[in-house]
Design a protein around this motif. Structure first.
Motif, PDB file in Angstrom:
ATOM      1  N   LEU A 187      -0.137  63.186   3.718  1.00 37.25           N
ATOM      2  CA  LEU A 187       0.736  63.950   4.607  1.00 37.25           C
ATOM      3  C   LEU A 187       2.210  63.714   4.308  1.00 37.25           C
ATOM      4  CD1 LEU A 187      -1.158  63.413   7.986  1.00 37.25           C
ATOM      5  CD2 LEU A 187      -1.292  65.368   6.440  1.00 37.25           C
ATOM      6  N   ASP A 188       2.535  62.753   3.454  1.00 35.00           N
ATOM      7  CA  ASP A 188       3.920  62.475   3.094  1.00 35.00           C
ATOM      8  C   ASP A 188       3.938  61.972   1.663  1.00 35.00           C
ATOM      9  OD1 ASP A 188       6.644  62.181   3.292  1.00 35.00           O
ATOM     10  OD2 ASP A 188       6.586  61.045   5.161  1.00 35.00           O
ATOM     11  N   THR A 189       5.136  61.862   1.104  1.00 34.41           N
ATOM     12  CA  THR A 189       5.263  61.416  -0.281  1.00 34.41           C
ATOM     13  C   THR A 189       4.876  59.950  -0.412  1.00 34.41           C
ATOM     14  OG1 THR A 189       7.565  60.739  -0.010  1.00 34.41           O
ATOM     15  CG2 THR A 189       7.148  63.031  -0.637  1.00 34.41           C
ATOM     16  N   ALA A 190       4.510  59.562  -1.625  1.00 39.89           N
ATOM     17  CA  ALA A 190       4.100  58.179  -1.867  1.00 39.89           C
ATOM     18  C   ALA A 190       5.241  57.211  -1.580  1.00 39.89           C
ATOM     19  CB  ALA A 190       3.621  58.019  -3.309  1.00 39.89           C
ATOM     20  N   SER A 191       6.482  57.591  -1.931  1.00 38.76           N
ATOM     21  CA  SER A 191       7.612  56.695  -1.697  1.00 38.76           C
ATOM     22  C   SER A 191       7.884  56.522  -0.212  1.00 38.76           C
ATOM     23  CB  SER A 191       8.864  57.226  -2.400  1.00 38.76           C
ATOM     24  OG  SER A 191       9.217  58.503  -1.900  1.00 38.76           O
ATOM     25  N   ASN A 192       7.722  57.580   0.566  1.00 38.84           N
ATOM     26  CA  ASN A 192       7.934  57.469   2.004  1.00 38.84           C
ATOM     27  C   ASN A 192       6.870  56.603   2.664  1.00 38.84           C
ATOM     28  OD1 ASN A 192      10.203  59.025   1.845  1.00 38.84           O
ATOM     29  ND2 ASN A 192       9.212  60.920   2.501  1.00 38.84           N
ATOM     30  N   VAL A 193       5.614  56.745   2.218  1.00 33.97           N
ATOM     31  CA  VAL A 193       4.541  55.908   2.773  1.00 33.97           C
ATOM     32  C   VAL A 193       4.786  54.441   2.427  1.00 33.97           C
ATOM     33  CG1 VAL A 193       2.080  55.389   2.657  1.00 33.97           C
ATOM     34  CG2 VAL A 193       2.844  57.770   2.770  1.00 33.97           C
ATOM     35  N   LEU A 194       5.220  54.189   1.186  1.00 29.92           N
ATOM     36  CA  LEU A 194       5.510  52.811   0.792  1.00 29.92           C
ATOM     37  C   LEU A 194       6.696  52.263   1.592  1.00 29.92           C
ATOM     38  CD1 LEU A 194       4.978  50.358  -0.897  1.00 29.92           C
ATOM     39  CD2 LEU A 194       6.249  51.415  -2.783  1.00 29.92           C
ATOM     40  N   SER A 195       7.668  53.108   1.880  1.00 31.85           N
ATOM     41  CA  SER A 195       8.795  52.687   2.712  1.00 31.85           C
ATOM     42  C   SER A 195       8.317  52.260   4.093  1.00 31.85           C
ATOM     43  CB  SER A 195       9.817  53.821   2.838  1.00 31.85           C
ATOM     44  OG  SER A 195      10.434  54.097   1.609  1.00 31.85           O
ATOM     45  N   MET A 196       7.352  52.979   4.631  1.00 29.34           N
ATOM     46  CA  MET A 196       6.796  52.607   5.934  1.00 29.34           C
ATOM     47  C   MET A 196       6.086  51.261   5.849  1.00 29.34           C
ATOM     48  SD  MET A 196       5.370  56.394   7.008  1.00 29.34           S
ATOM     49  CE  MET A 196       4.758  55.972   8.636  1.00 29.34           C
ATOM     50  N   ARG A 197       5.378  51.027   4.756  1.00 30.62           N
ATOM     51  CA  ARG A 197       4.700  49.735   4.594  1.00 30.62           C
ATOM     52  C   ARG A 197       5.724  48.599   4.531  1.00 30.62           C
ATOM     53  NH1 ARG A 197      -0.659  50.381   3.712  1.00 30.62           N
ATOM     54  NH2 ARG A 197      -1.360  52.345   2.761  1.00 30.62           N
ATOM     55  N   ILE A 198       6.828  48.830   3.811  1.00 33.03           N
ATOM     56  CA  ILE A 198       7.867  47.803   3.721  1.00 33.03           C
ATOM     57  C   ILE A 198       8.447  47.517   5.096  1.00 33.03           C
ATOM     58  CG2 ILE A 198      10.130  47.249   2.764  1.00 33.03           C
ATOM     59  CD1 ILE A 198       7.840  47.171   0.729  1.00 33.03           C
ATOM     60  N   ARG A 199       8.673  48.569   5.893  1.00 30.36           N
ATOM     61  CA  ARG A 199       9.193  48.364   7.243  1.00 30.36           C
ATOM     62  C   ARG A 199       8.227  47.537   8.083  1.00 30.36           C
ATOM     63  NH1 ARG A 199      11.014  53.275  10.623  1.00 30.36           N
ATOM     64  NH2 ARG A 199      11.412  51.508  12.013  1.00 30.36           N
ATOM     65  N   LEU A 200       6.932  47.798   7.951  1.00 28.35           N
ATOM     66  CA  LEU A 200       5.957  47.038   8.719  1.00 28.35           C
ATOM     67  C   LEU A 200       5.911  45.590   8.251  1.00 28.35           C
ATOM     68  CD1 LEU A 200       3.783  46.883  10.863  1.00 28.35           C
ATOM     69  CD2 LEU A 200       2.119  47.663   9.164  1.00 28.35           C
ATOM     70  N   PHE A 201       5.911  45.366   6.926  1.00 28.95           N
ATOM     71  CA  PHE A 201       5.942  43.992   6.410  1.00 28.95           C
ATOM     72  C   PHE A 201       7.165  43.254   6.960  1.00 28.95           C
ATOM     73  CE2 PHE A 201       3.579  45.527   2.374  1.00 28.95           C
ATOM     74  CZ  PHE A 201       2.367  45.271   2.972  1.00 28.95           C
ATOM     75  N   ALA A 202       8.301  43.952   6.990  1.00 24.73           N
ATOM     76  CA  ALA A 202       9.519  43.324   7.496  1.00 24.73           C
ATOM     77  C   ALA A 202       9.403  43.019   8.978  1.00 24.73           C
ATOM     78  CB  ALA A 202      10.718  44.237   7.232  1.00 24.73           C
ATOM     79  N   ALA A 203       8.796  43.926   9.736  1.00 26.77           N
ATOM     80  CA  ALA A 203       8.675  43.731  11.182  1.00 26.77           C
ATOM     81  C   ALA A 203       7.823  42.512  11.520  1.00 26.77           C
ATOM     82  CB  ALA A 203       8.083  44.980  11.829  1.00 26.77           C
ATOM     83  N   VAL A 204       6.782  42.258  10.727  1.00 27.80           N
ATOM     84  CA  VAL A 204       5.916  41.108  10.999  1.00 27.80           C
ATOM     85  C   VAL A 204       6.330  39.887  10.193  1.00 27.80           C
ATOM     86  CG1 VAL A 204       3.974  42.599  11.574  1.00 27.80           C
ATOM     87  CG2 VAL A 204       4.191  41.752   9.248  1.00 27.80           C
TER      88      VAL A 204
END
Length: 677
Positions: A187-204
């Motif tokens: 549903l979104d580009t690979a770079s945007n999905v990876l950006s979301m993963r980085i944000r989650l890693f950072a949050a935890v």
């Protein structure tokens, strides 16, 4: 578990009240014959499952249907109404018995096996064989029924909202699920999905996962959100140089940075006042690696109290070349934040300078009213990119949007309004500095619209966001207690259902943390009565919470036990997952000390472990002690980022707590114990 002898005693009471040709007597080594008409029902009752058993009277058969929980009893009654009533049976009056006022042994055993109450119904003697056959057929058909599944495919907008709420409330599982769904369905580009993963890693606080991600270099080769770039810098600082800085090994820290210079150089803009210390130092290491004395001395001038920057600047004297002032942009193009959840940005736009949108949040209602969808999307991108530049003010624009009679749920305007709200939450609730005192009125506005738009939802994450904002309001201004209490009451009374019991308990714990008033007794009694109806469905953590809340509100032990139903003498003994846990030391990391103390007391009463509580704002002796624990209960909704960086090397022992109350903490430990079994 219920002792087998008590189950046999109850079944033999039924067997002794049947005619001679149907009667039976069971024992530990004698079971009912397989060809007996009631064999399936007796077998189910022996296994503590839903079952219906009769005893004969002169004029009819009286049936008793029992189940181990209220939900299973409801399902059994629904099945009986489909298969038996009204042609072969009819309900007794009253049909559901949930107490044993006469103190009979049979009533006591029935409530032991069916703690939410048992269901009574009649059938005619002449229809006995038909009822037996119908019950057997009902059980056979239901056993063969396929599992019902719902093929619900959420939209990308709802998944983005789920991701945002997961970040805001500390629900790591919800955020991961949203990312996985977006990725799987592309549903979104690979770079945007990876950006979301980085944000989650950072949050935890999982810095190592960011540094070691196999696709990180690919991600950094394209434009990425600024907060993602900041997360990458902070993660590398924690993994590469933080320990060396503590030891005073500045030169070694520079050498540790140099192999990653090609990856990290040029991320972001020149730090300004209020920037994270890790980002400041990563800019200093970048300048030292390049031999850029002007940048180093500009950093030293802007942050004179940073010893690492001062040391690096002293090692590289200022040259006569042109100086870089603190207000100058980085030598490489600024990396900008895309949409609220990393939506794509037009590559033809010029991102060399910080965007200064001509619109403001107060213009949003008119944009939606006039159908200016493109200008709205551009503004939301800019707002997520630089939230402080797009000042939300007191949040009146949010109230205006959600009180507009022309904005209908499911319409295009309704979708735009929901997108605005998601962006506001993502920008101002998910930020690292949440909660900020200057945002107080904005938080109040968001809480109001969340009540009006989501109060009917039973999704736990929606209720948790409501509590997250409410807790922030109370911490910032205790005078808002009545406002928050009214919001809690409205949320509960909109749908006062059992699915919200855990939420209500946590809400009452939050309110009683801030007040000793007994004005919340009415809510406690409402919830406690629901607990009493089906107390076995609640975890031990939640049952303990309701007892503690009663004590907080001034009730005595006898009243609490009577209201919760814990003094009936027929409560089944539930296996405690913490009893079998082999924990010797447990750490609780949170800023909510009272909740931590109550959770620690319950954990110590149910385990042999020693519990330490860490309420520090930064790494220190407390976090060092917590790092040696068998499990670290990390309340990420009530901690500082500087604290979770102290646990980079013990991530496998971290258990993230969803929520901030004592029951949430204990519930997280129960989850950990079950996984460890």
């Amino acid at each position: 578990m219920i002792e087998p002898a008590l189950t046999i005693e109850l079944l033999n009471m039924f067997g002794g009240r049947l005619p001679a040709d149907l009667g039976f007597t069971l024992s530990n080594d004698v079971d009912i014959p397989s060809d007996h008409p009631l064999a399936a029902e007796v077998s189910a009752a022996s296994g503590l499952q839903s079952a219906s058993l009769p005893y004969s009277r002169r004029q009819d058969d009286m049936w008793v249907s029992m189940a181990p929980s209220a939900d299973q009893l409801r399902r059994l009654i629904e099945d009986l109404r489909c298969w038996i009533f009204p042609s072969l049976g009819w309900e007794a009056a009253p049909s559901i018995i949930s107490s044993n006022p006469t103190g009979s042994r049979m009533g006591e055993l029935l409530l032991l096996h069916s703690p939410a109450g048992y269901f009574r119904w009649h059938s005619r003697l002449a229809d006995r064989a038909h009822v037996f056959a119908r019950l057997a057929k009902m059980r056979s058909v239901i056993a063969q029924a396929p599992v019902r599944t719902t093929q619900f495919r959420p939209t990308v907008e709802s998944l983005r909202r789920q991701f945002t709420l997961g970040i805001a409330t500390g629900d790591r599982a919800a955020a991961l699920q949203a990312i996985g769904e977006i990725d799987q369905r592309q549903l979104d580009t690979a770079s945007n999905v990876l950006s979301m993963r980085i944000r989650l890693f950072a949050a935890v606080g999982d810095n190592q996962a960011i540094v070691d991600h196999p696709q990180l270099d690919d991600l950094l080769s394209v434009r990425i959100p600024q907060r993602v770039a900041d997360s990458v810098l902070i993660a590398h600082h924690a993994v590469l140089t933080a320990d060396l800085e503590v030891q005073g090994e500045v030169d070694a820290a520079v050498r540790a940075y140099e192999p990653f210079h090609g990856r990290l150089s040029g991320l972001g803009t020149f730090p300004s006042h209020g920037a994270d210390t890790a980002i400041i130092r990563m800019f200093a290491y970048d300048a030292a690696s390049l031999g850029d004395s002007s940048k180093l001395h500009a950093l030293d001038k802007l942050f004179p109290s940073d010893a690492i920057v001062a040391t690096l600047a002293s090692k590289l004297p200022l040259t006569s070349s042109s100086q870089l002032t603190p207000s100058s942009p980085n030598k490489l193009a600024t990396i900008v934040d895309a949409a609220p959840l990393e939506m794509a940005v037009n590559d033809t736009e010029d991102f060399a300078t910080e965007p200064q949108p001509s619109l403001q949040w107060t213009d949003i209602p008119s944009l939606i009213a006039t159908g200016a969808g493109e200008r709205l999307a551009t503004f939301l991108q800019n707002a997520a990119m630089t939230p402080d530049v797009c000042d939300p003010g007191n949040g009146d624009f949010v109230i205006e949007l959600f009180t507009d009679s022309e904005v209908l749920p499911g319409s295009e305007k309704g979708a735009q309004v929901d997108n605005v709200l998601t962006t506001v939450i993502d920008a101002y609730v998910c930020e690292d500095r949440f909660p900020r005192r200057e945002r107080l009125t904005l938080y109040q506005a968001v809480l109001e619209v969340w009540l009006s738009s989501r109060a009917f939802s039973n999704d736990p994450i929606d209720g948790q966001l409501m509590l997250t904002i409410a807790d922030a309001l109370l911490r910032l201004d205790g005078r808002l207690e009545q406002f928050v209490a009214s919001a809690v009451t409205r949320w509960w009374e909109t749908r006062p259902v059992r699915a919200r019991l855990a939420w209500l308990g946590e809400a009452l714990e939050m309110l009683t943390d801030q007040s000793t008033a007994q004005t919340y007794l009415a809510l406690w009694y409402v919830g406690a009565r629901l607990v009493n109806v089906d107390r076995e469905e609640l975890s031990l953590a939640d049952r303990g919470l309701w007892s503690r809340l009663g004590f907080r509100l001034g009730l005595d032990e006898e009243t609490i036990a009577e209201t919760l139903g814990t003094n009936s003498g027929v409560v089944a003994v539930t296996d405690d997952p913490l009893r079998s846990g082999k924990f010797r030391k447990i750490a609780i990391v949170t800023l909510h000390e009272r909740a931590a103390r109550e959770a620690a007391a319950e954990i110590e009463s149910r385990t042999n472990a020693h519990v330490v509580i860490v309420t520090d704002h930064a790494a220190g002796d407390g976090t060092a002690s917590a790092s040696t624990a068998d499990v670290i209960l990390f309340v990420w909704g009530a901690t500082k980022h500087a604290v979770y960086r102290a646990f980079d090397k013990v991530r496998d022992r971290l258990e993230y707590v969803q929520g901030t109350g004592s029951a949430s903490i204990v519930r997280a430990l129960e989850r950990r114990a079950r996984v460890s079994e």
